[in-house]
Every structure is written in C-alpha cells, then in structure tokens.
Design a protein around this motif. Structure first.
Motif, PDB file in Angstrom:
ATOM      1  N   UNK A 269       0.841  -1.205   0.000  1.00  9.31           N
ATOM      2  CA  UNK A 269       0.000   0.000   0.000  1.00  9.31           C
ATOM      3  C   UNK A 269       0.874   1.252   0.000  1.00  9.31           C
ATOM      4  N   UNK A 270       1.974   1.224   0.778  1.00  2.00           N
ATOM      5  CA  UNK A 270       2.903   2.357   0.798  1.00  2.00           C
ATOM      6  C   UNK A 270       3.442   2.637  -0.597  1.00  2.00           C
ATOM      7  N   UNK A 271       3.906   1.605  -1.279  1.00  2.00           N
ATOM      8  CA  UNK A 271       4.491   1.774  -2.614  1.00  2.00           C
ATOM      9  C   UNK A 271       3.461   2.370  -3.581  1.00  2.00           C
ATOM     10  N   UNK A 297      14.737  -0.826  -0.507  1.00  2.00           N
ATOM     11  CA  UNK A 297      14.912  -1.498  -1.806  1.00  2.00           C
ATOM     12  C   UNK A 297      13.708  -1.245  -2.718  1.00  2.00           C
ATOM     13  N   UNK A 298      12.496  -1.402  -2.179  1.00  2.00           N
ATOM     14  CA  UNK A 298      11.289  -1.250  -3.007  1.00  2.00           C
ATOM     15  C   UNK A 298      11.060   0.200  -3.425  1.00  2.00           C
ATOM     16  N   UNK A 304      13.302   6.585  -6.769  1.00  2.00           N
ATOM     17  CA  UNK A 304      13.275   7.606  -5.716  1.00  2.00           C
ATOM     18  C   UNK A 304      14.537   7.474  -4.869  1.00  2.00           C
ATOM     19  N   UNK A 305      15.183   8.600  -4.595  1.00  2.00           N
ATOM     20  CA  UNK A 305      16.411   8.584  -3.798  1.00  2.00           C
ATOM     21  C   UNK A 305      16.045   8.435  -2.316  1.00  2.00           C
ATOM     22  N   UNK A 334      14.039   6.371   5.603  1.00  2.00           N
ATOM     23  CA  UNK A 334      13.291   5.258   6.189  1.00  2.00           C
ATOM     24  C   UNK A 334      13.867   5.021   7.580  1.00  2.00           C
ATOM     25  N   UNK A 335      13.048   5.212   8.610  1.00  2.00           N
ATOM     26  CA  UNK A 335      13.547   5.200   9.986  1.00  2.00           C
ATOM     27  C   UNK A 335      12.715   4.268  10.864  1.00  2.00           C
ATOM     28  N   UNK A 336      13.273   3.944  12.008  1.00  2.00           N
ATOM     29  CA  UNK A 336      12.527   3.162  13.007  1.00  2.00           C
ATOM     30  C   UNK A 336      12.095   4.114  14.121  1.00  2.00           C
ATOM     31  N   UNK A 337      13.009   4.401  15.063  1.00  2.00           N
ATOM     32  CA  UNK A 337      12.643   5.305  16.163  1.00  2.00           C
ATOM     33  C   UNK A 337      13.644   6.428  16.389  1.00  2.00           C
TER      34      UNK A 337
END
Length: 460
Positions: A269-271, A297-298, A304-305, A334-337
């Motif tokens: 859904x994000x992609x 990766x996706x 997209x950079x 892209x991060x976690x916390x």
C-alpha cells in the motif's frame, strides 16, 4: 519581550522562565515538540546564574547524537567550558575531575556538562557530580526517561536547580515512575500544548490521512492465538506470582504488537501511495525493526532517492545523510525510532507511519517533529497506517478480537485526527469500518481511556 544573548524569546517562553524562577528554580516544562524547550531551559539556567553568580550545569539527554545539537545552542549562552561526558569514563575523567576542582575553588564560575541518561546513571559519574559544592543545576531533556528503574538514580538530591523537559513528562502505565518524576520536580510549572502552538503559528497545520490496512487471514489467526495465550498467562499470574511467566507474557505482548506493526499489506500500500505523489522530497517513512532494508529497496526501484536512518548508522554518516535530506538530494528517509526524539529536521513535509507503538509518548513526539516550521513549508501531511481485522473475521464470534485490534490503533487515530485541518474527513474514513464492527462509540471516547479499558478487560 526578553532578549537574551541576541536570542529573542517568545512570550510563552518568558512565562515559562518566570514560573520556573517563582518556583525556586524547580519544575517540569510540558511543552509540545518543536516549541523551543532547549532555548527555554538554557534561558532558565542563565537567570539562575545571574542570581547565584555561579552555575555548574549538568544537561542529561537520551541519546549521544543529541549532544552536538545542545553544544551548538550552548555557544549562544556564554558557556565557554563544555564537557561532553559519555562512553568510556577514562576519556573524560581527567577533564571532569579537574573542572569540578576549578569550580569548587572559584577558578571557574560557569561550567556545563552534557551527558546521557546511560552515563549519568553510572556510579563513577554520580560520585564525581556529588563533589560539586554549590549551585548544581540539572536540565533533564525528555525527562520521562528519568522515571525508569535503570535511570532513576540520575535524580540526585544535591541539585539546587532542577528542570525537567518533555512534551510527555508523565510515564505511560507506570504509576511508580510517574510518581518519582512528579515528586522530584514537584509539579508542572508550565504547559504549552501542540494545539496552542499550531493556533499561534509556531508549528504548521497538518493534514491527517488514515490508511486502512487489513490483516491477512493467517495474521488474524495468529493474532487470535496470541491473544488467547496472553489472556491465559494473565490468569495464571493473577493466581501466583511467577517471574518466568511475566517474562513470557512480555514476549507474547511484543509478538502481538509486532504482528500489527508489520502487517504484510502495509508495504504494498505504501508503494502504491508513493507512486501517486509528484514531489516526494523531505519525506520520512517510519517502519518496524528489520523492515528498513526491504522498504528502501522497493522505494529505490521506483527511482526515488532514499536512505535508511537507523541506530547502526555512524554519527558522521548520520550528519551527511541529514544534510543531503535537507537539500533534497535524498528524498525519503526510512527510519525506526531514532528520529523521534531530539533530531531536528524541520524541512520534513510528509510522513508515512507504517508502525507505531500504543504509547502516546512515541506518536505525540513523532507528530511534533513533523510539524516544525521551515521555509517554503505551508503545512505538513501525515499518512497513518491503521491495522484492521481481516474482512473474513468481521463476525460476531470474533468481536472481542476485532475490538482489541482497533483499541490498539484508535488512541493514535483520535489524537492525530482531532487537531488536523481535515478532522471530519479523516473521521468519516474510520466511521464505516467502526460501524461494521459495532464499535462506532470509539469515535467519541477519550483517547487515554481506550487502551486502559481494553488492558483491564484482558487482565480480568
């Protein structure tokens, strides 16, 4: 209006400082993320210095990567002697001990140490700080950490002035930790809510888009199995105290929470959502542990950079990555916390939240970071991925499990939607699903009560 060291303080900051002084240099500042807690606290320290004629200031922060940010601001407040104390004690031992001696003998009258909760809780650090003879002043950034069992000993009795900072100073479902914080800092001396900050144009308005994601059939079955196991453990623990059972319970609760956070359909859904956006610069994607590489990766496959921003990234690489992100050369992080507390990137315009805990501390602070003001930033956009039951399980016999899933997600939905510029549109998206599950009343519940009620039901 107070002008301090060429820094113009806002009216609410002046009020916070006055309240702190009037409470004998003790108190908690409950201020929304992005409203200037750092500047306010250092201004408080300067007023303390003017009154006492000397100050030995200890600033305690949650993570090492926040120390350079504090150091940068400290340069504007006349602190010429700055000690950075973290990691191996031997690396800063001599500087710490000699500086304390210089201060005690009057050779220095204005000193600051920046450290972490981890270092400040160590016996060697505490032993030395206790040697400071007078006017010890403590600033505890994100002070909710000080209520945890492993960090409570940072709250020393020999601080003349003590200031706790947090958007969420009280601890979630931790009465003992909350009591310790309130008792040590006496009271909340000033509040400045996110609602006020938005209305007064110190933070941006934001659009809130709930993204509904159904569990797969296998995920739903697993969720039911975990919920039954959790309930059985609660019953056993209620009958007899057993440390092994309590540890097993913690693991099951983490597994169930991870199942919702890592719901399989979220990434696809994000992609699809990213494909529809024309400009993706200054975007953050929050996900669960061990998902960053797959998501990077996706996204990269779309041209997209993007780059991951996690705890294993070195300090130097972090600074490079953040600079490239601010310049737009990296479009998506892209991060976690590790972007939740203290990392300032006001240029962030959009966030996709694939995973979030039910702890308000996390999602309230996360939202505040996204709403910081920046040039050419009119408003912010939040896409919040809300996990729903599998459609095949929306039946009467599964109602208690469906409710459990929604009760994990609803407090965040209500908190985020209530202050958004599209509040009614966001609520209408959820209304249909809640109606199907006979849970429409959750739209009108207090966010703080939903999770508490459900947890109590699970234990009973």
């Amino acid at each position: 209006m107070i002008i301090l060291n060429k820094i113009i303080l806002r009216d609410y900051q002046n009020t916070a400082i006055k309240n702190f002084i009037n409470n004998n240099y003790i108190g908690l500042l409950e201020m929304a993320t992005g409203t200037g807690k750092t500047i306010t606290s250092l201004s408080c320290s300067n007023f303390f210095y003017r009154t006492k004629k000397s100050i030995f200031c200890v600033i305690v922060v949650p993570f090492q990567h926040l120390i350079p940010q504090w150091e940068e601001v400290l340069n504007n407040f006349g602190y010429k002697k700055i000690i950075k104390a973290f990691g191996n004690f031997k690396l800063y031992k001599d500087d710490l001990i000699s500086t304390i001696d210089d201060y005690n003998y009057g050779l220095r009258n204005k000193v600051v140490i920046i450290t972490t909760y981890n270092t400040a809780s160590k016996k060697k650090f505490i032993k030395n700080i206790k040697n400071v003879k007078e006017n010890l002043f403590g600033i505890f950034d994100e002070c909710h950490y000080s209520g945890t069992k492993i960090y409570r000993n940072v709250l020393l009795n020999n601080y003349t002035g003590k200031l706790g900072l947090s958007a969420t100073p009280l601890r979630w479902f931790d009465k003992e930790g909350t009591y310790i914080i309130k008792n040590y800092f006496e009271k909340i001396i000033f509040k400045f809510s996110l609602d006020e900050a938005i209305k007064k144009d110190y933070l941006t308005n934001y659009e809130y888009n709930p993204v509904l994601v159904n569990l797969t059939e296998n995920e739903e079955i697993k969720y039911i199995q975990l919920s039954n196991a959790i309930r059985n453990l609660y019953l056993h623990i209620k009958i007899e105290e057993n440390i092994k059972l309590e540890e097993e319970l913690k693991l099951l609760l983490i597994k169930r929470s991870d199942l919702l956070a890592k719901a399989k359909n979220k990434i696809d859904i994000l992609i699809n959502l990213l494909k529809k956006e024309k400009d993706l610069s200054h975007t953050i994607v929050y996900c669960s542990k061990n998902q960053t590489k797959e998501i990077v990766r996706k996204i990269s496959q779309l041209g997209i950079k993007t780059h991951e921003f996690i705890y294993t990234v070195s300090k130097n690489d972090r600074e490079k990555i953040l600079n490239l992100f601010v310049k737009g050369k990296i479009q998506i992080l892209v991060a976690i916390k590790c972007l939740d507390e203290g990392v300032d990137i006001p240029s962030t315009k959009r966030a996709y939240i694939l995973a979030s805990t039910s702890n308000p501390k996390e999602f309230i602070q996360r939202r505040g970071r996204i709403l910081r003001k920046s040039n050419n930033k009119i408003f912010s956009t939040i896409y919040d991925f809300i996990t729903l039951p599998n459609p095949d399980f929306m039946k009467t016999e599964y109602s208690k499990y469906n409710k459990k899933i929604l009760c994990k997600e609803m407090p965040r939905f209500l908190e985020f939607s209530n202050l958004s510029i599209n509040k009614f549109e966001a609520r209408s998206i959820m209304k249909g699903t809640l109606k199907k599950l006979n849970l429409s009343y959750l739209l009108y519940e207090n966010p703080e009560n939903i999770h508490l009620k459900e947890e109590n039901n699970e234990k009973s």
